[in-house]
Design a protein around this motif. Structure first.
Motif, PDB file in Angstrom:
ATOM      1  N   GLY A 112       0.779  -1.227   0.000  1.00 29.91           N
ATOM      2  CA  GLY A 112       0.000   0.000   0.000  1.00 29.91           C
ATOM      3  C   GLY A 112       0.809   1.274   0.000  1.00 29.91           C
ATOM      4  N   VAL A 113       2.130   1.157   0.037  1.00 28.40           N
ATOM      5  CA  VAL A 113       3.007   2.332   0.062  1.00 28.40           C
ATOM      6  C   VAL A 113       3.655   2.493  -1.312  1.00 28.40           C
ATOM      7  CG1 VAL A 113       5.031   3.392   1.115  1.00 28.40           C
ATOM      8  CG2 VAL A 113       3.463   2.030   2.519  1.00 28.40           C
ATOM      9  N   VAL A 118       6.419   8.734   0.005  1.00 32.08           N
ATOM     10  CA  VAL A 118       6.904   7.850  -1.051  1.00 32.08           C
ATOM     11  C   VAL A 118       8.301   7.343  -0.696  1.00 32.08           C
ATOM     12  CG1 VAL A 118       7.618   7.727  -3.468  1.00 32.08           C
ATOM     13  CG2 VAL A 118       5.504   8.914  -2.848  1.00 32.08           C
ATOM     14  N   GLN A 119       8.469   6.038  -0.759  1.00 29.04           N
ATOM     15  CA  GLN A 119       9.756   5.415  -0.458  1.00 29.04           C
ATOM     16  C   GLN A 119      10.645   5.416  -1.695  1.00 29.04           C
ATOM     17  OE1 GLN A 119      10.476   4.184   2.909  1.00 29.04           O
ATOM     18  NE2 GLN A 119       8.785   5.663   2.970  1.00 29.04           N
ATOM     19  N   ARG A 161      18.138   2.741   1.117  1.00 30.51           N
ATOM     20  CA  ARG A 161      16.795   3.253   0.849  1.00 30.51           C
ATOM     21  C   ARG A 161      16.573   4.544   1.622  1.00 30.51           C
ATOM     22  NH1 ARG A 161      12.458  -1.681   0.390  1.00 30.51           N
ATOM     23  NH2 ARG A 161      13.828  -3.252  -0.533  1.00 30.51           N
ATOM     24  N   THR A 162      15.630   5.315   1.134  1.00 31.79           N
ATOM     25  CA  THR A 162      15.292   6.566   1.794  1.00 31.79           C
ATOM     26  C   THR A 162      13.841   6.890   1.475  1.00 31.79           C
ATOM     27  OG1 THR A 162      15.965   8.885   2.052  1.00 31.79           O
ATOM     28  CG2 THR A 162      16.246   7.927  -0.138  1.00 31.79           C
ATOM     29  N   SER A 163      13.450   8.139   1.620  1.00 27.10           N
ATOM     30  CA  SER A 163      12.085   8.568   1.287  1.00 27.10           C
ATOM     31  C   SER A 163      12.159   9.983   0.737  1.00 27.10           C
ATOM     32  CB  SER A 163      11.175   8.531   2.512  1.00 27.10           C
ATOM     33  OG  SER A 163      11.548   9.524   3.446  1.00 27.10           O
ATOM     34  N   ILE A 164      11.105  10.399   0.074  1.00 25.26           N
ATOM     35  CA  ILE A 164      11.070  11.764  -0.439  1.00 25.26           C
ATOM     36  C   ILE A 164      11.143  12.760   0.722  1.00 25.26           C
ATOM     37  CG2 ILE A 164       9.653  13.470  -1.645  1.00 25.26           C
ATOM     38  CD1 ILE A 164      10.982  11.452  -3.512  1.00 25.26           C
ATOM     39  N   ALA A 165      10.431  12.492   1.801  1.00 26.37           N
ATOM     40  CA  ALA A 165      10.451  13.398   2.951  1.00 26.37           C
ATOM     41  C   ALA A 165      11.859  13.532   3.523  1.00 26.37           C
ATOM     42  CB  ALA A 165       9.488  12.910   4.030  1.00 26.37           C
TER      43      ALA A 165
END
Length: 225
Positions: free
Chosen positions: A157-158, A199-200, A208-212
């Protein structure tokens, strides 16, 4: 969808196995030295291979693509603007190509028997049909190369974006190699910065990271926002 990552011995490129709800798998960025491990994982899990994808045409992300495509009789999907690199994987990198050839003792890359080019656009992600049940989207984000492409999927779901060498944790990809374009990269980063923070991000190298997280700590993405 399920994602599993494998780090390639050559320059630590991230290879991503994207598995849909019907156990069909597409392999993104089969870099140098991953083929045997990928074959073992797919066989052990009982997944059905449907294709190999490249975020861009640099050889550290395509080195073992031909081997997997030949073994599984599936195509390599790549943006049409980067397809020319497959025939000259070292020559299209300029001096860096010769350095990569010299530093690696891996069996040389082989051309895939079938290449499926596509024409994803930079304005927004578009569905890409690679034979999977669940939707996979392609997003043309040039700058690192002419055909650099991000792939977007939903995992539990992500929304998750595979950015290749456009965006890394804390930094971005080079624009000084043949086909790189600093202005195009700035436009691509501006588009990525518009994604929701949750968003991952799975980059082509590194963690890995995220947009935030990148909007907080990555000066290049912050400048583009």
């Amino acid at each position: 969808m399920l994602l599993r990552t494998v780090e390639a011995p050559l320059l630590g490129a991230t290879c991503v196995l994207v598995v849909d709800s019907d156990a069909r798998v597409a392999v993104v960025d089969a870099g140098g030295g991953v083929a045997e491990r990928i074959l073992r994982i797919v066989d052990r899990e009982g997944w059905t291979p449907v294709g190999v994808l490249a975020t861009h045409g640099h050889v550290d992300h395509t080195w073992d693509s031909g081997r997997l495509c030949r073994e599984w009789a599936v195509p390599l999907h790549v943006h049409e603007a980067d397809a020319y690199r497959l025939a000259e994987p070292f020559g299209t990198l300029g001096p860096l190509g010769g350095q990569l050839r010299a530093m690696s003792d891996l069996p040389g890359p082989v051309e895939p028997p079938r290449v499926a080019t596509f024409t994803a656009e930079p304005d927004a992600p578009r569905p890409l049909d690679v034979g999977m049940t669940d939707q996979l989207e392609a997003w043309h984000l040039p700058g690192h190369t002419e055909g650099s492409t991000a792939y977007l999927v939903h995992v539990d779901g992500v929304r998750t974006v595979l950015t290749g060498d456009v965006l890394f944790a804390g930094t971005i990809g080079r624009t000084d190699l043949p086909g790189g374009d600093e202005r195009a990269m700035a436009d691509s980063l501006r588009r990525l910065a518009m994604l929701p923070g949750e968003v991952q991000v799975v980059p082509g190298h590194g963690p890995r990271t995220s947009i935030a997280a990148e909007l907080r700590s990555n000066p290049f993405l912050r400048a583009a926002h």
